[in-house]
Design a protein around this motif. Structure first.
Motif, PDB file in Angstrom:
ATOM      1  N   GLY A  86     -16.546  -4.813  12.780  1.00  0.00           N
ATOM      2  CA  GLY A  86     -16.946  -4.506  11.418  1.00  0.00           C
ATOM      3  C   GLY A  86     -16.282  -3.267  10.862  1.00  0.00           C
ATOM      4  N   ILE A  87     -15.033  -3.020  11.264  1.00  0.00           N
ATOM      5  CA  ILE A  87     -14.284  -1.835  10.836  1.00  0.00           C
ATOM      6  C   ILE A  87     -13.222  -2.256   9.832  1.00  0.00           C
ATOM      7  CG2 ILE A  87     -12.695  -0.021  11.592  1.00  0.00           C
ATOM      8  CD1 ILE A  87     -14.155  -0.061  14.296  1.00  0.00           C
ATOM      9  N   GLU A  88     -13.260  -1.676   8.650  1.00  0.00           N
ATOM     10  CA  GLU A  88     -12.280  -2.014   7.621  1.00  0.00           C
ATOM     11  C   GLU A  88     -10.979  -1.260   7.829  1.00  0.00           C
ATOM     12  OE1 GLU A  88     -10.418  -3.857   4.576  1.00  0.00           O
ATOM     13  OE2 GLU A  88     -12.360  -4.383   5.449  1.00  0.00           O
ATOM     14  N   THR A  89     -11.068   0.056   8.020  1.00  0.00           N
ATOM     15  CA  THR A  89      -9.880   0.876   8.263  1.00  0.00           C
ATOM     16  C   THR A  89     -10.156   1.832   9.419  1.00  0.00           C
ATOM     17  OG1 THR A  89     -10.543   2.602   6.685  1.00  0.00           O
ATOM     18  CG2 THR A  89      -9.162   0.796   5.846  1.00  0.00           C
ATOM     19  N   ALA A  90      -9.102   2.196  10.142  1.00  0.00           N
ATOM     20  CA  ALA A  90      -9.273   3.059  11.306  1.00  0.00           C
ATOM     21  C   ALA A  90      -8.006   3.845  11.572  1.00  0.00           C
ATOM     22  CB  ALA A  90      -9.631   2.227  12.548  1.00  0.00           C
ATOM     23  N   HIS A  91      -8.167   4.952  12.266  1.00  0.00           N
ATOM     24  CA  HIS A  91      -7.042   5.656  12.869  1.00  0.00           C
ATOM     25  C   HIS A  91      -6.664   4.874  14.128  1.00  0.00           C
ATOM     26  CE1 HIS A  91      -7.599   9.157  10.271  1.00  0.00           C
ATOM     27  NE2 HIS A  91      -8.884   9.145  10.575  1.00  0.00           N
ATOM     28  N   LEU A  92      -5.392   4.545  14.293  1.00  0.00           N
ATOM     29  CA  LEU A  92      -4.920   3.795  15.454  1.00  0.00           C
ATOM     30  C   LEU A  92      -4.171   4.724  16.394  1.00  0.00           C
ATOM     31  CD1 LEU A  92      -3.575   0.516  13.790  1.00  0.00           C
ATOM     32  CD2 LEU A  92      -5.921   1.108  14.445  1.00  0.00           C
ATOM     33  N   VAL A  93      -4.546   4.695  17.668  1.00  0.00           N
ATOM     34  CA  VAL A  93      -3.928   5.552  18.681  1.00  0.00           C
ATOM     35  C   VAL A  93      -3.481   4.671  19.837  1.00  0.00           C
ATOM     36  CG1 VAL A  93      -4.245   7.515  20.239  1.00  0.00           C
ATOM     37  CG2 VAL A  93      -5.445   7.465  18.032  1.00  0.00           C
ATOM     38  N   GLY A  94      -2.191   4.675  20.154  1.00  0.00           N
ATOM     39  CA  GLY A  94      -1.691   3.832  21.227  1.00  0.00           C
ATOM     40  C   GLY A  94      -0.729   4.561  22.132  1.00  0.00           C
ATOM     41  N   LEU A  95      -0.724   4.177  23.398  1.00  0.00           N
ATOM     42  CA  LEU A  95       0.208   4.730  24.377  1.00  0.00           C
ATOM     43  C   LEU A  95       1.152   3.637  24.852  1.00  0.00           C
ATOM     44  CD1 LEU A  95       1.144   6.998  26.355  1.00  0.00           C
ATOM     45  CD2 LEU A  95      -0.519   6.096  27.987  1.00  0.00           C
ATOM     46  N   SER A  96       2.461   3.922  24.832  1.00  0.00           N
ATOM     47  CA  SER A  96       3.492   3.043  25.379  1.00  0.00           C
ATOM     48  C   SER A  96       3.400   1.658  24.744  1.00  0.00           C
ATOM     49  CB  SER A  96       3.363   2.995  26.897  1.00  0.00           C
ATOM     50  OG  SER A  96       4.471   2.362  27.482  1.00  0.00           O
ATOM     51  N   MET A  97       3.064   0.626  25.504  1.00  0.00           N
ATOM     52  CA  MET A  97       2.890  -0.699  24.923  1.00  0.00           C
ATOM     53  C   MET A  97       1.912  -0.643  23.756  1.00  0.00           C
ATOM     54  SD  MET A  97       1.537  -4.177  26.847  1.00  0.00           S
ATOM     55  CE  MET A  97      -0.211  -3.712  26.871  1.00  0.00           C
ATOM     56  N   GLY A  98       0.864   0.149  23.908  1.00  0.00           N
ATOM     57  CA  GLY A  98      -0.084   0.338  22.825  1.00  0.00           C
ATOM     58  C   GLY A  98       0.506   1.105  21.658  1.00  0.00           C
ATOM     59  N   GLY A  99       1.443   2.018  21.954  1.00  0.00           N
ATOM     60  CA  GLY A  99       2.124   2.742  20.892  1.00  0.00           C
ATOM     61  C   GLY A  99       2.959   1.817  20.033  1.00  0.00           C
ATOM     62  N   PHE A 100       3.669   0.886  20.671  1.00  0.00           N
ATOM     63  CA  PHE A 100       4.410  -0.122  19.913  1.00  0.00           C
ATOM     64  C   PHE A 100       3.444  -0.977  19.089  1.00  0.00           C
ATOM     65  CE2 PHE A 100       7.731   0.844  22.977  1.00  0.00           C
ATOM     66  CZ  PHE A 100       8.908   0.639  22.266  1.00  0.00           C
ATOM     67  N   ALA A 101       2.310  -1.342  19.681  1.00  0.00           N
ATOM     68  CA  ALA A 101       1.355  -2.215  18.990  1.00  0.00           C
ATOM     69  C   ALA A 101       0.805  -1.547  17.740  1.00  0.00           C
ATOM     70  CB  ALA A 101       0.218  -2.605  19.937  1.00  0.00           C
ATOM     71  N   VAL A 102       0.470  -0.255  17.822  1.00  0.00           N
ATOM     72  CA  VAL A 102      -0.094   0.400  16.629  1.00  0.00           C
ATOM     73  C   VAL A 102       0.977   0.590  15.555  1.00  0.00           C
ATOM     74  CG1 VAL A 102      -1.967   1.489  17.909  1.00  0.00           C
ATOM     75  CG2 VAL A 102       0.161   2.759  17.576  1.00  0.00           C
ATOM     76  N   LEU A 103       2.228   0.841  15.960  1.00  0.00           N
ATOM     77  CA  LEU A 103       3.302   0.920  14.974  1.00  0.00           C
ATOM     78  C   LEU A 103       3.466  -0.408  14.247  1.00  0.00           C
ATOM     79  CD1 LEU A 103       5.945   2.934  17.030  1.00  0.00           C
ATOM     80  CD2 LEU A 103       4.879   3.705  14.894  1.00  0.00           C
ATOM     81  N   HIS A 104       3.457  -1.497  14.984  1.00  0.00           N
ATOM     82  CA  HIS A 104       3.611  -2.807  14.357  1.00  0.00           C
ATOM     83  C   HIS A 104       2.383  -3.179  13.531  1.00  0.00           C
ATOM     84  CE1 HIS A 104       7.459  -4.501  15.887  1.00  0.00           C
ATOM     85  NE2 HIS A 104       7.316  -3.523  16.768  1.00  0.00           N
ATOM     86  N   ALA A 105       1.208  -2.759  13.970  1.00  0.00           N
ATOM     87  CA  ALA A 105       0.017  -2.991  13.156  1.00  0.00           C
ATOM     88  C   ALA A 105       0.136  -2.252  11.830  1.00  0.00           C
ATOM     89  CB  ALA A 105      -1.240  -2.550  13.908  1.00  0.00           C
ATOM     90  N   GLY A 106       0.704  -1.038  11.867  1.00  0.00           N
ATOM     91  CA  GLY A 106       0.910  -0.292  10.637  1.00  0.00           C
ATOM     92  C   GLY A 106       1.879  -0.977   9.693  1.00  0.00           C
ATOM     93  N   LEU A 107       2.882  -1.649  10.243  1.00  0.00           N
ATOM     94  CA  LEU A 107       3.841  -2.380   9.410  1.00  0.00           C
ATOM     95  C   LEU A 107       3.261  -3.692   8.892  1.00  0.00           C
ATOM     96  CD1 LEU A 107       7.118  -1.913  11.509  1.00  0.00           C
ATOM     97  CD2 LEU A 107       6.456  -0.662   9.450  1.00  0.00           C
ATOM     98  N   ARG A 108       2.486  -4.379   9.722  1.00  0.00           N
ATOM     99  CA  ARG A 108       1.966  -5.700   9.369  1.00  0.00           C
ATOM    100  C   ARG A 108       0.679  -5.637   8.546  1.00  0.00           C
ATOM    101  NH1 ARG A 108       3.875 -10.039  12.262  1.00  0.00           N
ATOM    102  NH2 ARG A 108       1.843 -11.089  12.351  1.00  0.00           N
ATOM    103  N   HIS A 109      -0.110  -4.583   8.757  1.00  0.00           N
ATOM    104  CA  HIS A 109      -1.425  -4.494   8.118  1.00  0.00           C
ATOM    105  C   HIS A 109      -1.652  -3.090   7.564  1.00  0.00           C
ATOM    106  CE1 HIS A 109      -2.371  -8.353  10.064  1.00  0.00           C
ATOM    107  NE2 HIS A 109      -1.874  -7.826  11.175  1.00  0.00           N
ATOM    108  N   PRO A 110      -0.809  -2.626   6.651  1.00  0.00           N
ATOM    109  CA  PRO A 110      -0.904  -1.227   6.206  1.00  0.00           C
ATOM    110  C   PRO A 110      -2.235  -0.884   5.554  1.00  0.00           C
ATOM    111  CG  PRO A 110       0.571  -2.505   4.781  1.00  0.00           C
ATOM    112  CD  PRO A 110       0.292  -3.353   5.977  1.00  0.00           C
ATOM    113  N   GLY A 111      -2.894  -1.846   4.949  1.00  0.00           N
ATOM    114  CA  GLY A 111      -4.157  -1.563   4.288  1.00  0.00           C
ATOM    115  C   GLY A 111      -5.310  -1.316   5.229  1.00  0.00           C
ATOM    116  N   ARG A 112      -5.125  -1.589   6.526  1.00  0.00           N
ATOM    117  CA  ARG A 112      -6.193  -1.420   7.507  1.00  0.00           C
ATOM    118  C   ARG A 112      -6.049  -0.124   8.302  1.00  0.00           C
ATOM    119  NH1 ARG A 112      -8.654  -6.312   8.657  1.00  0.00           N
ATOM    120  NH2 ARG A 112     -10.318  -4.965   9.483  1.00  0.00           N
TER     121      ARG A 112
END
Length: 293
Positions: A86-112
């Motif tokens: 139930g989270i609309e927007t959040a700060h995303l924090v990722g390490l390594s594989m997770g770091g790539f994932a949060v970067l891509h989430a920022g590109l794919r879903h900038p409004g979140r």
């Protein structure tokens, strides 16, 4: 045990603690949802903190087909977890594989996305080492399949950017290594082949990163050699970005230097929340050494 349903029906286990502005922590290949305990404990004092096990990592589902794993799917899984929580927007924090994932989430879903912290994100990004990275990733996948996680984890955990953790904190490193030995071997192999080997280089996404509006913090250990140059690239490319380099530190930096990591992340989040983390001042021209007029 709360679970989120991904778009393809894969069930993703997640955990949460605290109240306040949400933070979603995304783990690395060598870790799991437990890898963020020092951050869950610290930041849940004033944030709603969520972490989850990526697909292929118990207790989340482990799809049989490698085609169920990709960089785009990993980014979308973050949003699926946010939806389930139930989270609309959040700060995303990722390490390594997770770091790539949060970067891509920022590109794919900038409004979140409220902000992005990409720590230790760089393996396979360097153009000169792309073929080597793909080859070594296939060897890692094959070793998980043939040796099994309990045996191969003893080799993987002593990599060139992991021994810094072992030297500083043997007990903490041993816990990391023990948890690595509990990986699902098939899930690890599929993740390595479907996500790590196939993801695009960060350098191939330069135009997208130049258009990224989200505040970005890049964190790198100075002995995590194959993440340093990609970290510099992100700093020079993403408009509202900052770079923190941790001294005498390797890849597993949120566990290796938890107090320093938490301090840097807390300051970043505070600046973002107060509206003080913006694009670089245009007067800070990187081509200028000293002003003469």
């Amino acid at each position: 045990m709360p679970k989120a349903s991904a778009s393809d029906g894969v069930q993703l286990y997640f955990d949460e603690a605290g109240r306040g502005t949400p933070i979603v922590f995304v783990h690395e290949f060598g870790g799991n949802h437990w890898s963020w305990e020092p951050q869950m404990n610290f930041f849940s004092r004033r944030h709603r903190c969520v972490t989850y096990a990526a697909r292929g990592f118990p207790p989340s589902d482990i799809p049989d087909s490698v085609d169920a794993y990709s960089q785009a799917i990993a980014a979308d899984d973050i949003i699926a977890v946010m939806d389930a929580a139930g989270i609309e927007t959040a700060h995303l924090v990722g390490l390594s594989m997770g770091g790539f994932a949060v970067l891509h989430a920022g590109l794919r879903h900038p409004g979140r996305v409220r902000s992005i912290t990409a720590a230790g994100a760089g393996y396979g990004a360097e153009k000169a080492h792309e073929d080597y990275f793909k080859g070594i990733s296939e060897q890692v996948a094959a070793n998980f399949e043939t040796k099994g996680a309990p045996a191969f984890s003893k080799i993987y955990a002593e990599g060139a950017s992991r021994v810094q953790f072992q030297d500083k904190d043997p007990r903490g490193w041993q816990l990391f290594a023990d948890r690595l030995g509990q990986h699902d071997s098939r899930g690890a192999a599929n993740t390595m082949r479907g996500v790590q080997m196939r993801r695009p280089s960060l350098y191939d996404l330069e135009d997208e990163f130049r258009a990224m509006a989200a505040p970005l913090l890049v964190v790198v250990g100075d002995e995590d050699d194959h993440c340093l140059q990609p970290g510099f690239f992100l700093k020079r490319t993403v408009p509202a970005s900052g770079l923190a380099v941790l001294p005498k530190t390797g890849h597993t930096l949120n566990l290796e230097e938890p107090m320093l990591f938490n301090q840097i992340l807390a300051e970043f989040l505070a600046q973002v929340e107060s509206g003080r983390w913006g694009p670089r001042d245009p007067r800070a021209n990187p081509a200028e050494i000293m002003r003469t007029r």
